[in-house]
Design an enzyme around this catalytic site. Structure first.
Site, short mmCIF file in Angstrom:
data_model
loop_
_atom_site.label_atom_id
_atom_site.label_comp_id
_atom_site.label_asym_id
_atom_site.label_seq_id
_atom_site.Cartn_x
_atom_site.Cartn_y
_atom_site.Cartn_z
N SER A 88 -6.53 -2.23 -7.78
CA SER A 88 -5.21 -1.65 -8.02
C SER A 88 -4.30 -2.66 -8.70
O SER A 88 -3.51 -2.31 -9.59
CB SER A 88 -4.58 -1.20 -6.70
N PHE A 100 1.92 9.69 -4.83
CA PHE A 100 1.66 10.03 -6.23
C PHE A 100 0.53 9.16 -6.75
O PHE A 100 0.57 7.94 -6.64
CB PHE A 100 2.94 9.76 -7.03
N ILE A 101 -0.48 9.81 -7.34
CA ILE A 101 -1.60 9.05 -7.89
C ILE A 101 -1.78 9.37 -9.36
O ILE A 101 -1.76 10.54 -9.77
CB ILE A 101 -2.91 9.35 -7.13
N HIS A 152 -4.24 5.27 -1.09
CA HIS A 152 -3.80 4.62 -2.33
C HIS A 152 -2.40 4.08 -2.16
O HIS A 152 -1.58 4.66 -1.46
CB HIS A 152 -3.82 5.62 -3.50
N PRO A 153 -2.08 2.99 -2.85
CA PRO A 153 -0.73 2.43 -2.78
C PRO A 153 0.22 3.22 -3.68
O PRO A 153 -0.22 3.92 -4.59
CB PRO A 153 -0.92 1.02 -3.34
N ALA A 185 -4.07 7.65 -12.77
CA ALA A 185 -4.94 6.61 -13.33
C ALA A 185 -4.15 5.91 -14.43
O ALA A 185 -3.88 6.51 -15.47
CB ALA A 185 -6.22 7.24 -13.88
N GLN A 212 -2.48 -1.79 -12.17
CA GLN A 212 -1.01 -1.69 -12.25
C GLN A 212 -0.46 -2.74 -13.21
O GLN A 212 0.52 -2.48 -13.93
CB GLN A 212 -0.39 -1.82 -10.85
N GLU A 245 -5.04 -5.11 -10.71
CA GLU A 245 -5.35 -5.26 -12.13
C GLU A 245 -4.86 -4.04 -12.93
O GLU A 245 -4.27 -4.17 -13.99
CB GLU A 245 -6.86 -5.42 -12.31
#
Lengths: 300, 300, 300, 300
Positions: free
Chosen positions: C95, C130-131, C78-79, C133, C99, C97
């Site tokens: 991602s 860090f992730i 994940h970025p 939603a 963000q 869309e």
């Protein structure tokens, strides 16, 4: 008249009765006022009574539509609570039993004086007798109600007495008649911390007082919809007037759910005590719970 | 080592202790891991501990900041629940008492096999022992938790074991130390049908289990703000870890208020059973009630 | 790759797909990890997917059962939120869309620095990115979450990231697929002052955001059981992901009931705003009300 | 008499008044019945009125203790709602304004007929006019109340009319007098999922209608006890009769707390709309919330 209680009559057995027998059967539920039953007999002819609730509604309707003067007579056909009639053993069987259940036949001298004084005060203020459905009340509650109601206006008290009279009639009907088979008890448990039904929670049901065996009368487990796997907890004759208690094993449930609980959790076995007054009705008594609080209410 | 419990130590008595005595006093709260107490002694020097909560927080901090490898050792220094160590009587005094309180020293052969099987399954899946703070748990709850936790991921279980270890430490500290005098219990009753505080409602408080006399330990009446006229219901030493029960005379209250109640009211005496886990904290346990439902929660 | 959204696929259209097409369709819901979709294709063969929920569960199962090392790779594919990849326009379409919806593509310089600093701090503490939603989150919520989660242990954060990844996958599936026709919305209003269903209360329903027309989308009246006379308030395609609002005419109801209300009643039009996240599920959103308070919850 | 509203009088300015001036000031709050104000002037002499509530209580007391015949006259000194007096423009200023606020001066011909018919039906059943405090009511509510009340007994309606008359008097006093400075608004947020005060939750307060600026009138954050860091949200003149709205950022709060939330959480911004009727009183309007439900009530 003997004081040994007769076995309750079935509703269907009322259907074939003559006016005289019908009035003999239920004429006493409005104190000293068999004319209420007579009027119902006339209004409903031919009699086909399918529930205590519908009979009570018909009797209530008769009373509600009479003139105020006649209502006043109805009120005044009741004895004082713990009054002279009681001392002289001149109460109707029904009143005697009710007053004795509330402990009014074993008052101390001081209590008797207090009742007498309040009865006098009430009658002189309002011009009619104080009426309270006392079957499930204690001396203490009765005195507190007395005090509170002495502050009302005459009109408010007049209405209140009529309300109490209907309540007395209801409770008397319940002792005379077998209720229809329509009542039942259901439950539902919702986990408000997770927003989902509480699955696999243990619940027990006890009868604390009332008709039927006392003590634990059912053990249940909730399903994935939070309802009892057996559906209804009580039906038919088992669903009787009385005081009942659910015990919900909330602590065990949340332990299994992995909720963060204290060493001594805030909630473990949650008791919920409730009364069933109408054995022909549906009582839904659910629990909404998190590890730190819960709500309950009479639902539908 | 004798199993007779020593009287609890005062917090102030900890202040003068040498490291050795401090570790002797509280080194056992983390199973077989006196190094936690040692580290706290070093971190907090000079010792001035004003609450069990602050000592527990300091110990917890030590554990939280060690490496995962060390945490794994801590987990694995605990015995199996109902395992070989118990049979061989090789448990620490603390574990022995806790497992026996949960009934794990009197398992049937079948239950013992079930525990052994689950312990093996758990260890082979996760690589460490199953830990659960069992002091207030029953065999049944323990087995249910066991089943539920076997479905977790290893990481989640690792975290859960550490959480349980902190909980065990907390409960052990409570048996060793006298809590600070800061905890107390308050109450409040709100009449949600009228949107006002419930005035003049009778309430009793019982201790069902825990430290101090059991049975009724207080009788209260609410004031016009719905609070106890005496303010706090329990303070000081009386406010101890245990299970308590309020009984609210909701039926009497609404009768006095002139609410329309059934002959057998839905609510009369409302019981509310709750646990006190932290004797140094404020527990506010209120009731929001109408004649047909109520809520309660741990408030503030 | 174009950013114009394709129309959602029906669940049935997934059935005939080759592995390649299936992965093309849903392989992006786990960021840069088409192997999750591949594994599901193999596990479920022949494909017969009847709900988004079951597809999501199958994908989640695949992720839950891989080794921790592989989970770490998944996390690290994940970025950063508002990180270098975003600046360099190297995000996946999904991602980008998400963000941008959260406002992360229009940060001030100060905000960008703050995010960069927290990302670094997080990565250096935990060893992974860090992730969160972020589709429905604001910058503010994201920063607050960031701060809070920096205090966790590595294991807890690892678990949390996986949880967030499943949530991201769920939200991505919802944009790709047409949900099954199983979801619906119901209501119930209970009058807790009288312990009975609230009859004849007016209710309106609005969609505040989400798929479908916004504004008032339904007007209802409760029946004698306190439920909508029309049964379900929303079904089928109308029951879509979004934010909704009930308005309950509680004041009118209690006025009709003859409740004692103030000149300006405490409750009149009661708004209740709630989100629908799962369009295939049943949402029961009831109101328990008296003239002076109410409760609501996601029921069942 | 001109219809332009005078500025409200201070309570202290009442103290020096002659009976004539006092009656001129507040004699109109009981419709066409200045004798109520006269009696209060005599009872309270020398006048020292410290709150609208106490003046209202004194006026109410005068009315409650007169004979029923006199109460009947008081009832009948009110005009029909939307009746002949209104058409002939013969209403008191107070009644005209109230009926017009409720939209009764712009009825369609059909509505006018409906009102006329119900007024006749009511008067012929009970022997007095229908009275309802209409300032905050709509045509719809008025008609529904009318229908419901036609089913009551005469006594109940008599009492109800007197109750409505006191309510009208209260609302008229509020337009004439400046309230005492004693009222204020407080809040409290409890997290029932964790059993602790909700710390650091954002809350805004709007005035939707009433005296004072409309729109957002306050922004707050909860402290570690779940209360507003600023203590009271509204005091003094800002705490005025009207309709208010809290918005609680429940979604943000639980996100920070690490609660498991859906992609579109069930609760995000929770609105709570409530009326303030008594500007001299304390309104405590708290929120008890979990991620999946909440309760609110008028507290104390």
């Amino acid at each position: 008249m003997s004081s040994s209680p007769s076995p309750p009559l079935s509703l269907s057995s009322l259907s074939g009765l003559s006016e005289e027998s019908f009035v003999a059967a239920v004429g006493g539920v409005y104190e000293n006022s068999p004319w209420v039953a007579s009027a119902v007999f006339t209004n409903l002819k031919p009699l086909s009574i399918t529930s205590i609730a519908s009979l009570h509604a018909a009797m209530k309707e008769v009373v509600e539509t009479i003139e105020e003067k006649k209502k006043l007579e109805l009120i005044n056909s009741h004895p004082d609570l713990a009054g002279k009639a009681a001392l002289a053993d001149e109460l109707t069987e029904e009143s005697k039993e009710e007053q004795s259940k509330a402990g009014l036949n074993s008052l101390t001298k001081e209590e008797l004086e207090q009742f007498t004084k309040m009865n006098e005060k009430y009658k002189s203020k309002f011009g009619f007798v104080f009426i309270l459905a006392v079957r499930n009340a204690t001396k203490y509650t009765i005195l507190k109600s007395f005090e509170a109601r002495l502050k009302n206006t005459r009109m408010k008290e007049f209405e209140e007495c009529i309300t109490q009279i209907h309540k007395i009639a209801w409770m008397r009907l319940l002792t005379i008649l077998e209720p229809a088979d329509t009542g039942f008890l259901t439950c539902h448990v919702l986990d408000t911390a997770s927003g989902k039904p509480a699955n696999d929670m243990d619940i027990t049901l006890e009868r604390l007082s009332g008709t039927g065996p006392l003590g634990v009368i059912g053990s249940f487990v909730t399903n994935s919809d939070g309802r009892l796997t057996s559906g209804r907890a009580l039906t038919g004759k088992d669903f009787s007037v009385g005081i009942y208690k659910w015990t919900f094993e909330v602590g065990d449930y949340f332990a299994k759910e992995g909720a963060k609980l204290a060493g001594t959790p805030f909630l473990m076995s949650v008791p919920l005590v409730f009364g069933i007054d109408d054995p022909e009705d549906h009582y839904h008594v659910p629990l909404l719970c998190s590890p730190y609080g819960y709500s309950t209410y009479r639902g539908s």
